[in-house]
Write a protein that holds these residues in place. Structure first.
Motif, PDB file in Angstrom:
ATOM      1  N   GLU A  20     -21.017 -16.720  41.254  1.00 18.25           N
ATOM      2  CA  GLU A  20     -20.199 -17.860  41.677  1.00 18.25           C
ATOM      3  C   GLU A  20     -20.222 -18.963  40.634  1.00 18.25           C
ATOM      4  O   GLU A  20     -19.190 -19.580  40.321  1.00 18.25           O
ATOM      5  CB  GLU A  20     -20.713 -18.381  43.018  1.00 18.25           C
ATOM      6  N   GLN A  21     -21.394 -19.247  40.078  1.00 12.41           N
ATOM      7  CA  GLN A  21     -21.483 -20.263  39.026  1.00 12.41           C
ATOM      8  C   GLN A  21     -20.710 -19.848  37.784  1.00 12.41           C
ATOM      9  O   GLN A  21     -20.042 -20.681  37.148  1.00 12.41           O
ATOM     10  CB  GLN A  21     -22.956 -20.519  38.669  1.00 12.41           C
ATOM     11  N   CYS A  50     -13.914 -21.192  44.958  1.00  8.62           N
ATOM     12  CA  CYS A  50     -14.448 -19.874  44.596  1.00  8.62           C
ATOM     13  C   CYS A  50     -15.044 -19.226  45.839  1.00  8.62           C
ATOM     14  O   CYS A  50     -15.734 -19.885  46.622  1.00  8.62           O
ATOM     15  CB  CYS A  50     -15.510 -20.029  43.504  1.00  8.62           C
ATOM     16  N   LYS A  91     -17.051 -20.448  38.501  1.00  6.02           N
ATOM     17  CA  LYS A  91     -16.738 -21.881  38.529  1.00  6.02           C
ATOM     18  C   LYS A  91     -16.652 -22.457  37.121  1.00  6.02           C
ATOM     19  O   LYS A  91     -15.777 -23.272  36.827  1.00  6.02           O
ATOM     20  CB  LYS A  91     -17.795 -22.633  39.348  1.00  6.02           C
TER      21      LYS A  91
END
Length: 785
Positions: free
Chosen positions: A627-628, A643, A631
């Motif tokens: 996820e990071q 996201c 992003k």
């Protein structure tokens, strides 16, 4: 400290200032008793409503160093807090300049006029010479006060009681003089030529002639208006010839009934002669003579509001000392509100007393030229005008020291929060905690105010900054009350959002009433600081009211969207971009985000989704890392959206979950964007093409549009210009009519289904489409070059 010593007296000392002694009589004479009373009442109501809001905020928790800045930043967020905190800092700094200019004006005009360095015999250039004197002496006073503050604040605090005593004694002298004037008014004659006021600074007798050794000879006044000061047959000014010289009482007294003449306003342009309307005068123009008392600036109601408002500021002196109070949540509301009630009574009563005791031409005489250069409010005081002169001088010096002490600490509190990177250096201090660098910057900004050299020009500037600060204090209280945030539990119960909203409205109105261009400049400065903190400043999360307002607004908007299907005019591309991750959790086709950002042009909703195959309990860490990664890629590609990561046992199931569950309420995707499965014929996984076909069928079942990008790695980036190539548009009537006709009936027959970048195909066929056997022929590929 308790309520009296810790809040009440400091607020009194900060509210009572230079305007009370130097400008209030002039405000009453120019605006009249009625309009002056209205000006004072509006300004006092503004500060009272702000004090109520401030009391609610201050009793909702501990207020450390920073005072108003801390309250606003924790209630409205770091952006608003930093912007308004700096505006309040600038207001406090310019207040120091205003107090210093007031002290210099008292020193040079009323105490030691001979100390002036610059002189001019020309009456028109005399004001310019006075401004230069103000600049020189003001700079010297500023340096001296900065040295006192630099050596130690303890010396300032030691003399604070003395300065406050000077203020109280001066105010009591005004009341004593007003009472005494009702039966024994002081003798301050005013010389009048017709209905025009004459300056008594250079006049020996108030007459055209005088007796010397039983001989009648021309007086000095004769020489000022005639071409010869020795002969009666000289050529004289026409107005001087046709009008008599008379003397009237400058302080008629409380029982004289002069208030009936002083009720109404008398606004004049610059250079106009101050006249007494009820006095007899021949209708002769005459020439302008420098012996008349002239108006130095063009006056208006709005100008007087801007000049007077600084006299009611200083209400946050108690909240700024919250760390030194025994019971801050009890002392701050009681002490501040009592101080405002006390000062409001003094201001309002003085407006009436000045109008009832002092002649109108003396009230409009800003520098006391008509009463032999005495301070106008001093002529009313008892036992001597020097009580007011000396007391006001020391009180302005004390107020200047207090401003130079408080402003650097406010700047230091802002710098320590690290929300404005370039201010970090001003967060440092000496070993004893004194903010040295902040003090130097404060002195430099105060010097700019001193170089303006006019009290009447500096006062509206700091009015803007204080009004903006008070506006946001009221906004913070109203916002927290209306949102009913869980942590909003003030101990002060006598507040209401309507009172805060009224105070906010009065602040905004006063900003534009006093000076609309200064108001715009102050708002632009605050807006620039806000945007700088938003884009460059350090991120802070204080659970502010703006975040709560955003949540409430989002909830309201989502509920409104549920009321019915969107109209054609409101249709926006709501994209769900499906990204594929490799074994290292890196995005395989980042240009899909590039394509999405260019296709949407910042409109509509974007949800970037991906699937991690596995068990959620075991792969939760991988999901957070992925996820990071996504992003950061969204930030690089400037994609504004959300996201969504899903952990599922099978890829096809995860994609199906994303298509079904992404979004909330009316904010759901209506289009799915995915990449073409390159090399699916050579893939070792025989189910690879089945995943793609399954995704297409799920999208069809959900009645969503589908965009499939082929050769996406060759798609131009946001900084490249796409100079050549083809865009192929598939036109499938049945499928798209069923999919998007509820949203866009007009375009239901022509919607993009596939984007084949750099594809050479251009043909139509009567056969069924390979992916949609159920669709009606023909299907067509349109190549757009």
């Amino acid at each position: 400290m308790g309520t009296f010593m810790g809040v009440y007296l400091p607020c009194l000392q900060n509210i009572f200032g230079v305007i009370l002694f130097l400008r209030l009589t002039w405000v009453v004479g120019t605006a009249g008793v009625l309009q002056a009373f209205a000006i004072v009442l509006i300004c006092c109501c503004c500060t009272m409503l702000t004090a109520i809001s401030m009391s609610a905020i201050a009793t909702n928790g501990v207020v450390p160093a920073g005072g108003s800045y801390f309250m606003i930043s924790r209630a409205l967020g770091p952006e608003f807090g930093g912007a308004v905190g700096l505006c309040f800092y600038l207001g406090t700094t310019f207040a120091a300049a205003m107090y210093i200019l007031g002290a210099i004006e008292i020193f040079l005009v009323y105490i030691v006029p001979r100390a002036a360095i610059f002189h001019s015999d020309d009456a028109l250039k005399e004001s310019a010479a006075m401004l230069n004197n103000m600049r020189v002496y003001g700079t010297a006073f500023l340096v001296l006060m900065v040295l006192v503050v630099f050596i130690g604040v303890r010396y300032v605090n030691k003399f604070a009681s003395l300065f406050l005593a000077c203020v109280i004694v001066s105010i009591l002298a005004i009341y004593a003089g007003a009472i005494k004037s009702s039966f024994a008014p002081p003798h301050f004659p005013v010389c009048m030529l017709g209905n025009r006021t004459l300056s008594s600074r250079h006049i020996d007798v108030c007459s055209k002639t005088k007796e010397i050794n039983n001989m009648t000879v021309p007086s000095k006044l004769w020489g000022f208006f005639c071409n010869s000061s020795q002969f009666f047959n000289a050529t004289c000014d026409e107005y001087f010839v046709h009008n008599n010289v008379t003397s009237i009482q400058g302080i008629p007294g409380l029982a004289s009934g002069i208030i009936t003449e002083n009720l109404w306003s008398n606004y004049l342009p610059k250079g106009e002669i101050i006249e007494k309307p009820s006095a007899k005068s021949s209708d002769v123009l005459g020439s302008l003579n420098h012996e008349y008392v002239l108006v130095d600036i063009t006056t208006s109601f709005t100008l007087l509001v801007g000049i007077f408002f600084p006299s009611v500021t200083g209400i946050m002196a108690g909240s700024n000392r919250s760390g030194d109070l025994k019971d801050a949540q009890k002392s701050i509301p009681i002490g501040t509100i009592l101080a405002i009630l006390t000062t409001s009574f003094v201001y309002l009563s003085n407006v009436v007393l000045f109008g009832a005791c002092i002649e109108g031409v003396v009230l409009r005489d800003k520098f006391g030229d008509a009463v032999k250069g005495n301070l106008v409010v001093g002529t009313l005081s008892w036992p001597s005008p020097w009580v007011i002169v000396i007391g006001s001088f020391f009180s302005t010096c004390g107020a200047g020291l207090q401003s130079l002490t408080g402003a650097p600490r406010l700047l230091q509190a802002i710098a320590k929060d690290n929300i404005i990177p370039f201010l970090r250096v001003f967060g440092h201090s000496k070993a004893n905690g004194e903010p040295t660098w902040a003090l130097l910057l404060t002195a430099a900004i105060a010097e700019l105010g001193i170089l303006i050299a006019s009290l009447d020009l500096v006062a509206p500037i700091l009015s803007m900054f204080f009004l903006m600060c008070y506006l946001f204090v009221n906004l913070a209280c109203a916002l927290q009350t209306l949102l009913r945030t869980p942590n909003w539990r003030p101990r002060f119960r006598y507040y209401h959002w309507a009172l805060s909203f009224m105070g906010m409205s009065i602040c905004l109105a006063l900003m534009f009433i006093s000076s609309w261009y200064y108001a715009i400049v102050a708002m632009v400065i605050a807006g620039m600081i806000y945007k700088y903190i938003e884009y460059q400043g350090a991120e802070k999360e204080w659970g502010d009211g703006i975040r709560g307002l955003s949540l409430s607004a989002a909830r309201f908007a989502l509920l409104r969207l549920e009321e019915g299907p969107p109209h054609t005019k409101n249709w926006r591309p709501q994209l769900l971009v499906l990204l594929k991750l490799d074994e290292d959790l890196h995005v395989k086709h980042p240009r899909l985000l590039t394509f999405a950002s260019q296709l949407k042009a910042g409109k509509g909703l974007t949800i970037v989704g991906s699937v991690i195959v596995g068990n959620f309990l075991e792969n939760y860490g991988e999901a957070l890392a992925a996820e990071q990664t996504i992003k950061h890629l969204m930030e690089a590609e400037k994609v504004k959206g959300f996201c969504q990561l899903v952990v599922a046992a099978k890829l096809r199931e995860g994609i199906s979950h994303l298509i079904q569950s992404c979004g909330l309420g009316g904010m759901k995707h209506n289009t799915v964007v995915m990449g073409w499965p390159n090399g699916w014929r050579q893939s070792e996984d025989a189910r690879a093409w089945k995943t793609f076909i399954g995704t297409v069928r799920v999208t069809t079942a959900a009645h969503l549009a589908l965009l499939v990008a082929k050769n996406i790695s060759f798609f131009p980036s946001n900084v490249e210009q796409f100079s050549e190539g083809n865009i192929d548009v598939w036109w499938i009537t049945t499928f798209f009519y069923k999919s998007l006709s509820p949203f866009c009936p007009v375009l239901g027959h022509l919607i993009i289904v596939c984007l084949f970048i750099l594809a050479p195909n251009e043909h139509c066929t009567q056969a069924n489409h390979p992916l949609y056997p159920q669709s009606s022929p023909p299907y067509c590929v349109l190549t757009i070059k």
